[in-house]
Write a protein that holds these residues in place. Structure first.
Motif, mmCIF file in Angstrom:
data_model
loop_
_atom_site.group_PDB
_atom_site.id
_atom_site.type_symbol
_atom_site.label_atom_id
_atom_site.label_comp_id
_atom_site.label_asym_id
_atom_site.label_seq_id
_atom_site.Cartn_x
_atom_site.Cartn_y
_atom_site.Cartn_z
ATOM 1 N N PRO A 209 -12.731 2.128 -13.759
ATOM 2 C CA PRO A 209 -12.604 1.403 -12.482
ATOM 3 C C PRO A 209 -11.153 1.281 -12.021
ATOM 4 C CG PRO A 209 -14.139 0.281 -13.937
ATOM 5 C CD PRO A 209 -13.466 1.339 -14.763
ATOM 6 N N CYS A 210 -10.219 1.165 -12.981
ATOM 7 C CA CYS A 210 -8.804 1.066 -12.612
ATOM 8 C C CYS A 210 -8.277 2.394 -12.085
ATOM 9 C CB CYS A 210 -7.979 0.616 -13.810
ATOM 10 S SG CYS A 210 -8.308 -1.086 -14.320
ATOM 11 N N MET A 211 -8.843 3.506 -12.548
ATOM 12 C CA MET A 211 -8.426 4.809 -12.041
ATOM 13 C C MET A 211 -8.725 4.940 -10.551
ATOM 14 S SD MET A 211 -6.998 6.941 -14.197
ATOM 15 C CE MET A 211 -7.437 8.549 -13.553
ATOM 16 N N MET A 212 -9.742 4.234 -10.072
ATOM 17 C CA MET A 212 -10.072 4.282 -8.643
ATOM 18 C C MET A 212 -9.025 3.566 -7.791
ATOM 19 S SD MET A 212 -12.817 6.054 -8.718
ATOM 20 C CE MET A 212 -13.302 5.949 -7.000
ATOM 21 N N LEU A 213 -8.102 2.860 -8.439
ATOM 22 C CA LEU A 213 -7.072 2.120 -7.724
ATOM 23 C C LEU A 213 -5.747 2.861 -7.670
ATOM 24 C CD1 LEU A 213 -7.710 -1.339 -9.455
ATOM 25 C CD2 LEU A 213 -8.697 -0.539 -7.305
ATOM 26 N N VAL A 214 -5.643 3.998 -8.366
ATOM 27 C CA VAL A 214 -4.376 4.714 -8.462
ATOM 28 C C VAL A 214 -3.931 5.214 -7.079
ATOM 29 C CG1 VAL A 214 -3.241 6.761 -9.419
ATOM 30 C CG2 VAL A 214 -4.767 5.396 -10.853
ATOM 31 N N PRO A 215 -2.683 4.929 -6.679
ATOM 32 C CA PRO A 215 -2.206 5.305 -5.330
ATOM 33 C C PRO A 215 -1.704 6.744 -5.273
ATOM 34 C CG PRO A 215 -0.501 4.073 -6.458
ATOM 35 C CD PRO A 215 -1.682 4.128 -7.404
ATOM 36 N N GLY A 216 -2.569 7.691 -5.527
ATOM 37 C CA GLY A 216 -2.177 9.091 -5.581
ATOM 38 C C GLY A 216 -1.529 9.627 -4.321
ATOM 39 N N PRO A 217 -2.086 9.356 -3.107
ATOM 40 C CA PRO A 217 -1.445 9.876 -1.894
ATOM 41 C C PRO A 217 -0.009 9.407 -1.719
ATOM 42 C CG PRO A 217 -3.694 9.183 -1.419
ATOM 43 C CD PRO A 217 -3.396 8.737 -2.811
ATOM 44 N N HIS A 218 0.279 8.172 -2.108
ATOM 45 C CA HIS A 218 1.650 7.670 -1.981
ATOM 46 C C HIS A 218 2.579 8.374 -2.969
ATOM 47 C CE1 HIS A 218 0.234 4.596 0.739
ATOM 48 N NE2 HIS A 218 -0.633 4.170 -0.152
ATOM 49 N N ILE A 219 2.067 8.683 -4.152
ATOM 50 C CA ILE A 219 2.875 9.417 -5.124
ATOM 51 C C ILE A 219 3.197 10.808 -4.597
ATOM 52 C CG2 ILE A 219 2.897 10.405 -7.452
ATOM 53 C CD1 ILE A 219 1.136 8.058 -8.337
ATOM 54 N N LEU A 220 2.187 11.491 -4.071
ATOM 55 C CA LEU A 220 2.409 12.844 -3.557
ATOM 56 C C LEU A 220 3.307 12.839 -2.324
ATOM 57 C CD1 LEU A 220 -1.074 14.568 -3.932
ATOM 58 C CD2 LEU A 220 0.968 14.880 -5.319
ATOM 59 N N ASN A 221 3.082 11.922 -1.402
ATOM 60 C CA ASN A 221 3.940 11.854 -0.214
ATOM 61 C C ASN A 221 5.379 11.536 -0.594
ATOM 62 O OD1 ASN A 221 2.307 12.534 1.972
ATOM 63 N ND2 ASN A 221 1.469 10.481 2.160
ATOM 64 N N PRO A 349 -4.416 14.733 6.445
ATOM 65 C CA PRO A 349 -3.270 14.422 5.588
ATOM 66 C C PRO A 349 -3.358 15.159 4.255
ATOM 67 C CG PRO A 349 -4.764 12.550 5.710
ATOM 68 C CD PRO A 349 -5.249 13.552 6.721
ATOM 69 N N PHE A 350 -2.384 15.993 3.962
ATOM 70 C CA PHE A 350 -2.414 16.826 2.764
ATOM 71 C C PHE A 350 -2.466 15.989 1.502
ATOM 72 C CE2 PHE A 350 0.012 18.724 -0.725
ATOM 73 C CZ PHE A 350 -0.735 19.867 -0.960
ATOM 74 N N ALA A 351 -1.663 14.932 1.431
ATOM 75 C CA ALA A 351 -1.592 14.141 0.198
ATOM 76 C C ALA A 351 -2.940 13.510 -0.137
ATOM 77 C CB ALA A 351 -0.524 13.063 0.335
ATOM 78 N N ALA A 352 -3.617 12.950 0.872
ATOM 79 C CA ALA A 352 -4.908 12.302 0.616
ATOM 80 C C ALA A 352 -5.961 13.316 0.211
ATOM 81 C CB ALA A 352 -5.354 11.529 1.849
ATOM 82 N N LEU A 353 -6.027 14.443 0.934
ATOM 83 C CA LEU A 353 -7.035 15.448 0.620
ATOM 84 C C LEU A 353 -6.740 16.125 -0.711
ATOM 85 C CD1 LEU A 353 -9.581 16.759 1.770
ATOM 86 C CD2 LEU A 353 -8.140 18.515 2.784
ATOM 87 N N GLY A 354 -5.463 16.442 -0.948
ATOM 88 C CA GLY A 354 -5.106 17.086 -2.208
ATOM 89 C C GLY A 354 -5.363 16.192 -3.396
ATOM 90 N N PHE A 355 -4.992 14.917 -3.281
ATOM 91 C CA PHE A 355 -5.222 13.991 -4.388
ATOM 92 C C PHE A 355 -6.715 13.787 -4.625
ATOM 93 C CE2 PHE A 355 -5.817 9.621 -5.980
ATOM 94 C CZ PHE A 355 -5.128 9.725 -7.179
ATOM 95 N N SER A 356 -7.496 13.709 -3.553
ATOM 96 C CA SER A 356 -8.946 13.539 -3.713
ATOM 97 C C SER A 356 -9.544 14.676 -4.524
ATOM 98 C CB SER A 356 -9.621 13.478 -2.343
ATOM 99 O OG SER A 356 -9.183 12.368 -1.606
ATOM 100 N N ILE A 408 3.730 19.123 -9.283
ATOM 101 C CA ILE A 408 4.323 20.430 -8.986
ATOM 102 C C ILE A 408 3.250 21.400 -8.495
ATOM 103 C CG2 ILE A 408 5.455 22.446 -10.012
ATOM 104 C CD1 ILE A 408 6.911 20.520 -11.882
ATOM 105 N N GLY A 409 2.101 21.392 -9.148
ATOM 106 C CA GLY A 409 1.024 22.307 -8.761
ATOM 107 C C GLY A 409 0.537 22.088 -7.344
ATOM 108 N N LEU A 410 0.537 20.839 -6.880
ATOM 109 C CA LEU A 410 0.099 20.560 -5.521
ATOM 110 C C LEU A 410 1.190 20.826 -4.488
ATOM 111 C CD1 LEU A 410 -1.942 17.258 -6.039
ATOM 112 C CD2 LEU A 410 -2.853 19.474 -5.348
ATOM 113 N N ILE A 411 2.431 20.503 -4.833
ATOM 114 C CA ILE A 411 3.513 20.601 -3.858
ATOM 115 C C ILE A 411 4.019 22.026 -3.697
ATOM 116 C CG2 ILE A 411 5.912 19.926 -3.416
ATOM 117 C CD1 ILE A 411 5.300 17.226 -4.557
ATOM 118 N N LEU A 412 4.130 22.783 -4.789
ATOM 119 C CA LEU A 412 4.744 24.111 -4.732
ATOM 120 C C LEU A 412 4.061 25.044 -3.737
ATOM 121 C CD1 LEU A 412 6.870 26.053 -5.764
ATOM 122 C CD2 LEU A 412 5.337 26.640 -7.667
#
Length: 439
Positions: A209-221, A349-356, A408-412
């Motif tokens: 359940p805590c993994m669902m809270l991870v702010p992945g798009p903000h990390i990628l952006n 938004p790339f970050a949201a879609l990529g992280f999803s 790196i894999g997402l951004i490169l």
């Protein structure tokens, strides 16, 4: 998708310079606040500015956007903090920008259309909580929780946490309260499950359940901003994401302590068959896509990409014997190669879609094992065995390398696409700049 272009009975004959600048400012603010990458916000704002007759440059900062009109001491300051992620709103706003720049929407109608886009509701509360439960249970399968009681408790915890977050939103206030309280609830439920022997994997009841809270798009952006040398903004984004992670950890530990547990044993994860792994990955992607308010009709795209990427990761680890970080790197590169042109085409938004698409590869299990071992080390003190310190180092480094490989894999591929295949000039600027003047 809801049509954001609303007709009006009476519209002014033309748009003044001030009104045009306000329209561009509203566009940039909506995109910036809902998860669009900084570069795409700047391109959209400058493109719309040219279409409305106010060629300008956008200067993004944490907490505000500055729009400077070229060749004139005329600017607009917009207070906005990029803490939201809403793919539905981003798509609606980008649709308005395209329609105005292509001449399909009168310039005077852009303001009302943007207001309608900004009022688009997020995913409904029942859908939000249901897909949070599905996503968390799917992560449980990926991490090796194959017993039904554990999966049901994970789903219950995540669904209840989602309802709690939606209720806290209605109260307003600090954005860190939501992850703190939802993680605390997960800790309480996991502690109760451990004490009552309700689940075979109480650590995953706490973790998923805590993994669902991870702010992945903000990390990628934030990482993308750093790569583009927007150092201050990138560091601000990463700091915000780090504070959310800190709140998740603090809430989880508080919930565990409140439930009478200090450390939940995190044993080795069980191997998951390929079919179960891929299907669970697709369900997890659907869960995160819903949390980011992705329209129903677009959900199949990240689901398919996530399943394909996870199959590649499974093959790298299970068949080629690669390290988990290497498997995540290959999978994220594959996902980014597919997602990058699609996000540009659909203006998502790339970050949201990529992280999803790749969130199920986040090394939450290794982080939890490292945290559990660290907590045990503190409680045992000088008498702690040497293998406890080894567990902290190994799991911590594995988690760090995996997150680095995923980033790196997402951004490169994203950077390479933008360098070698830039958007056509006609999609960046309109062919003519209409003359717009103040009365």
């Amino acid at each position: 998708m809801t049509d954001t272009v609303s007709s009006t009975e009476s519209r002014p004959a033309h748009l003044t310079r001030t009104a045009a600048l306000e329209t561009v400012a509203a566009t940039a603010a909506l995109l910036f606040n809902n998860g669009q990458t900084t570069e795409r916000v700047a391109v959209a704002a400058e493109r719309l500015g040219h279409a409305l007759g106010v060629p300008l440059t956008l200067h993004p900062h944490w907490g505000e956007l500055a729009l400077q009109v070229k060749g004139a001491p005329f600017s607009e300051m917009v207070p906005v903090t990029p803490i939201g992620v809403d793919m539905g709103k981003v798509l609606a706003v980008m649709t308005v920008v395209d329609q105005v720049c292509d001449g399909a929407l009168p310039r005077e109608a852009a303001g009302p259309a943007l207001e309608a886009a900004g009022r688009l509701p997020p995913a409904s509360t029942p859908r939000f909580s249901l897909f949070a439960a599905i996503g968390a249970a799917s992560l449980g399968v990926l991490f090796g929780a194959l017993d039904v009681p554990s999966l049901l408790l994970i789903a219950l915890s995540a669904g209840a946490g989602a309802l709690l977050r939606r209720w806290l939103v209605t109260l307003g206030g600090n954005p860190f309260i939501q992850p703190l309280c939802a993680a605390a609830l997960a800790g309480v439920i996991a502690a109760a499950a451990d004490r009552l022997r309700l689940a075979e994997a109480p650590s995953l009841v706490a973790l998923c359940p805590c993994m669902m809270l991870v702010p992945g798009p903000h990390i990628l952006n934030g990482a993308i901003d750093l790569v583009r040398t927007r150092i201050t903004l990138g560091l601000a984004r990463l700091t915000y994401a780090g504070l959310i992670l800190l709140m998740i950890c603090a809430g989880l530990l508080t919930g565990l302590a409140g439930g009478g547990a200090t450390v939940l044993a995190a044993g080795a994860s069980s191997p998951v068959p390929l079919a179960a792994d891929v299907i669970a990955a697709g369900c997890a992607v659907a869960g995160f896509g819903t949390l980011f308010s992705m329209p129903w009709r677009l959900l199949p795209l990240p689901i398919a990409v996530g399943m394909l990427a996870h199959a590649a990761r499974w093959a790298m680890i299970s068949l080629a014997g690669a390290h988990v970080a290497a498997g995540a790197l290959v999978a994220c590169i594959l996902a980014s190669i597919i997602i990058t042109p699609v996000t540009d085409r659909l203006h998502l938004p790339f970050a949201a879609l990529g992280f999803s698409a790749v969130v199920s590869m986040m090394p939450g299990f290794f982080l939890f094992r490292a945290a559990s071992a660290l907590t045990e080390l503190v409680s045992v003190g000088p008498d702690a065995p040497a293998d406890l310190l080894t567990s902290i180092v190994v799991n911590g480094i594995t988690a760090f390398l995996t997150i680095l490989a995923m980033t790196i894999g997402l951004i490169l591929p994203r950077m390479l696409f933008e360098h070698f295949l830039p958007a056509p000039a006609s999609r960046r600027w309109p062919s003519a700049i209409p003359d717009t003047r103040d009365n």
